[in-house]
Scaffold this motif. Structure first.
Motif, PDB file in Angstrom:
ATOM      1  N   ALA A 178     -12.787   1.433  -6.175  1.00  0.00           N
ATOM      2  CA  ALA A 178     -12.726   0.035  -5.732  1.00  0.00           C
ATOM      3  C   ALA A 178     -13.762  -0.771  -6.506  1.00  0.00           C
ATOM      4  O   ALA A 178     -14.896  -0.318  -6.694  1.00  0.00           O
ATOM      5  CB  ALA A 178     -13.007  -0.056  -4.235  1.00  0.00           C
ATOM      6  N   VAL A 179     -13.363  -1.959  -6.959  1.00  0.00           N
ATOM      7  CA  VAL A 179     -14.292  -2.831  -7.687  1.00  0.00           C
ATOM      8  C   VAL A 179     -14.712  -3.991  -6.793  1.00  0.00           C
ATOM      9  O   VAL A 179     -13.898  -4.548  -6.059  1.00  0.00           O
ATOM     10  CB  VAL A 179     -13.674  -3.352  -8.993  1.00  0.00           C
ATOM     11  CG1 VAL A 179     -13.315  -2.181  -9.917  1.00  0.00           C
ATOM     12  CG2 VAL A 179     -12.440  -4.201  -8.734  1.00  0.00           C
ATOM     13  N   ASP A 237      -5.514   2.377  -0.507  1.00  0.00           N
ATOM     14  CA  ASP A 237      -4.583   3.069   0.384  1.00  0.00           C
ATOM     15  C   ASP A 237      -3.440   3.709  -0.409  1.00  0.00           C
ATOM     16  O   ASP A 237      -3.038   4.854  -0.145  1.00  0.00           O
ATOM     17  CB  ASP A 237      -4.013   2.105   1.423  1.00  0.00           C
ATOM     18  CG  ASP A 237      -5.030   1.688   2.473  1.00  0.00           C
ATOM     19  OD1 ASP A 237      -6.082   2.356   2.582  1.00  0.00           O
ATOM     20  OD2 ASP A 237      -4.775   0.699   3.182  1.00  0.00           O
ATOM     21  N   ALA A 238      -2.907   2.969  -1.375  1.00  0.00           N
ATOM     22  CA  ALA A 238      -1.808   3.491  -2.195  1.00  0.00           C
ATOM     23  C   ALA A 238      -2.271   4.669  -3.030  1.00  0.00           C
ATOM     24  O   ALA A 238      -1.575   5.690  -3.135  1.00  0.00           O
ATOM     25  CB  ALA A 238      -1.259   2.384  -3.092  1.00  0.00           C
ATOM     26  N   GLY A 239      -3.447   4.538  -3.629  1.00  0.00           N
ATOM     27  CA  GLY A 239      -3.976   5.620  -4.451  1.00  0.00           C
ATOM     28  C   GLY A 239      -4.239   6.880  -3.653  1.00  0.00           C
ATOM     29  O   GLY A 239      -3.918   7.999  -4.087  1.00  0.00           O
ATOM     30  N   PRO A 268       0.774  -1.240   0.000  1.00  0.00           N
ATOM     31  CA  PRO A 268       0.000   0.000   0.000  1.00  0.00           C
ATOM     32  C   PRO A 268       0.806   1.292   0.000  1.00  0.00           C
ATOM     33  O   PRO A 268       0.212   2.361   0.090  1.00  0.00           O
ATOM     34  CB  PRO A 268      -0.812  -0.117   1.292  1.00  0.00           C
ATOM     35  CG  PRO A 268       0.072  -0.886   2.208  1.00  0.00           C
ATOM     36  CD  PRO A 268       0.764  -1.904   1.327  1.00  0.00           C
ATOM     37  N   ALA A 269       2.132   1.224  -0.059  1.00  0.00           N
ATOM     38  CA  ALA A 269       2.912   2.451  -0.206  1.00  0.00           C
ATOM     39  C   ALA A 269       2.596   3.076  -1.571  1.00  0.00           C
ATOM     40  O   ALA A 269       2.285   2.362  -2.528  1.00  0.00           O
ATOM     41  CB  ALA A 269       4.398   2.143  -0.091  1.00  0.00           C
ATOM     42  N   GLY A 300      -8.752  -0.584  -8.251  1.00  0.00           N
ATOM     43  CA  GLY A 300      -8.239  -1.803  -7.624  1.00  0.00           C
ATOM     44  C   GLY A 300      -9.298  -2.596  -6.892  1.00  0.00           C
ATOM     45  O   GLY A 300     -10.410  -2.098  -6.654  1.00  0.00           O
ATOM     46  N   ASP A 301      -8.931  -3.813  -6.530  1.00  0.00           N
ATOM     47  CA  ASP A 301      -9.880  -4.711  -5.854  1.00  0.00           C
ATOM     48  C   ASP A 301      -9.423  -5.079  -4.449  1.00  0.00           C
ATOM     49  O   ASP A 301      -9.906  -6.046  -3.870  1.00  0.00           O
ATOM     50  CB  ASP A 301     -10.099  -5.991  -6.677  1.00  0.00           C
ATOM     51  CG  ASP A 301      -8.891  -6.920  -6.631  1.00  0.00           C
ATOM     52  OD1 ASP A 301      -7.759  -6.427  -6.759  1.00  0.00           O
ATOM     53  OD2 ASP A 301      -9.087  -8.136  -6.459  1.00  0.00           O
TER      54      ASP A 301
END
Length: 223
Positions: A186-187, A175-177, A145-146, A168-169
Motif C-alpha cells: 500500500a502506498v 483486498d484484491a491482492g 476488490p474481487a 495500490g493506494d
C-alpha cells in the motif's frame, strides 16, 4: 517464490491523474459562472471514489441529486478528450520501471479505470509497449476488490500469483491482492480518503515513497 512481476493500480499509484480531473471540473465551474475551487489538495481526496463523487464534491451536490448525472456525463465526455494533458507518472515511477526492466521483472497495470480511458493514457505516456499487461473492468466479471482482474493478469503472464507483487493506494487494491494470494504493498502518497489509514488495510508493506519497492523486492521477496 521469487517475484517475477509487479502490478500497479493506475490512478493514485502509477499515475497522478488528478490534475486532469481537477482541470476539467474547474473549466466546468467557470463555464457555469461559478468560482473556481480553491484547493486541488481537497479535491484529490475524492478521486478514488470515482467520477460521480468528484463531480458531487466539485459542485457541492448530494449523490442522489438528479443534476449530478448530467454533470457526470459532461465530465466524462470532456475526459475522453483531456485524459492525459496533465497526467504523468508519480515521482520515482519511471526510474523504478527502468530498474524492473533491467532486472527482467515484468510490470503491468490492473485498474478499475475503464479501458476507454486507461488504454489511451498508457499510449499517450508511451507506456503501453513497455507494460506486460493492462487489465480493466471490461476484461473480467467483477472489478476490484474481487481478485478476478489480478488472477487474469497472472494467467496472461503465466505466473503463479505468489510470484506477483501488487501495489495500490486503496483498500480495494489490497483486498484484491490478498484474495488473489499475491504480495501486496500500500502506498501513502496516493488518493487516500480522509480518515483512512493504509496501515490498517492488511498489506504486506506500507510505503511513503515508491523507491522503497526496491528494498522490499530484495529483502522480503528474495529478488
Amino acid at each position: 517464490m521469487r517475484i517475477e512481476a509487479v502490478l500497479f493500480d493506475m490512478d493514485g499509484t502509477l499515475l497522478d491523474t488528478a490534475k486532469d480531473f481537477f482541470s476539467i471540473v474547474q473549466t466546468m465551474r467557470i463555464e457555469r459562472r461559478l468560482a473556481p475551487l480553491s484547493s486541488e489538495t481537497c479535491f484529490r481526496e475524492h478521486v478514488s471514489r470515482g467520477a460521480q463523487a468528484m463531480v458531487a464534491y466539485a459542485f457541492s451536490l448530494e449523490l442522489d441529486d438528479p443534476e449530478l448525472i448530467l454533470l457526470r456525463d459532461d465530465f466524462l465526455a470532456r475526459y475522453d478528450v483531456q485524459h492525459a494533458q496533465l497526467t504523468g507518472p508519480f515521482p520515482g515511477i519511471l526510474a523504478l520501471l527502468e530498474r524492473l526492466e533491467r532486472a527482467d521483472i515484468r510490470w503491468g497495470v490492473a485498474t478499475n479505470k475503464p479501458l476507454r480511458f486507461a488504454q489511451p493514457i498508457m499510449d499517450a505516456l508511451q507506456l503501453s509497449s513497455r507494460s506486460a499487461v493492462l487489465l480493466c473492468p471490461e476484461h473480467v466479471e467483477k472489478s476490484k476488490p474481487a481478485p478476478d482482474m489480478l488472477l487474469a493478469a497472472c494467467e496472461q503472464l503465466q505466473l503463479d500469483p505468489r510470484q506477483v507483487l501488487y501495489v495500490g493506494d486503496d483498500k480495494r487494491d489490497i483486498d484484491a491482492g490478498r484474495a488473489a494470494n499475491m504480495h501486496t504493498v500500500a502506498v501513502r502518497y496516493g488518493y487516500i480518503v480522509p480518515g483512512d489509514n493504509p496501515s490498517n488495510w492488511g498489506a504486506d508493506a506500507v510505503i511513503d515513497n515508491i523507491d522503497e519497492i526496491d528494498a522490499l523486492l530484495e529483502a522480503q521477496c528474495g529478488c
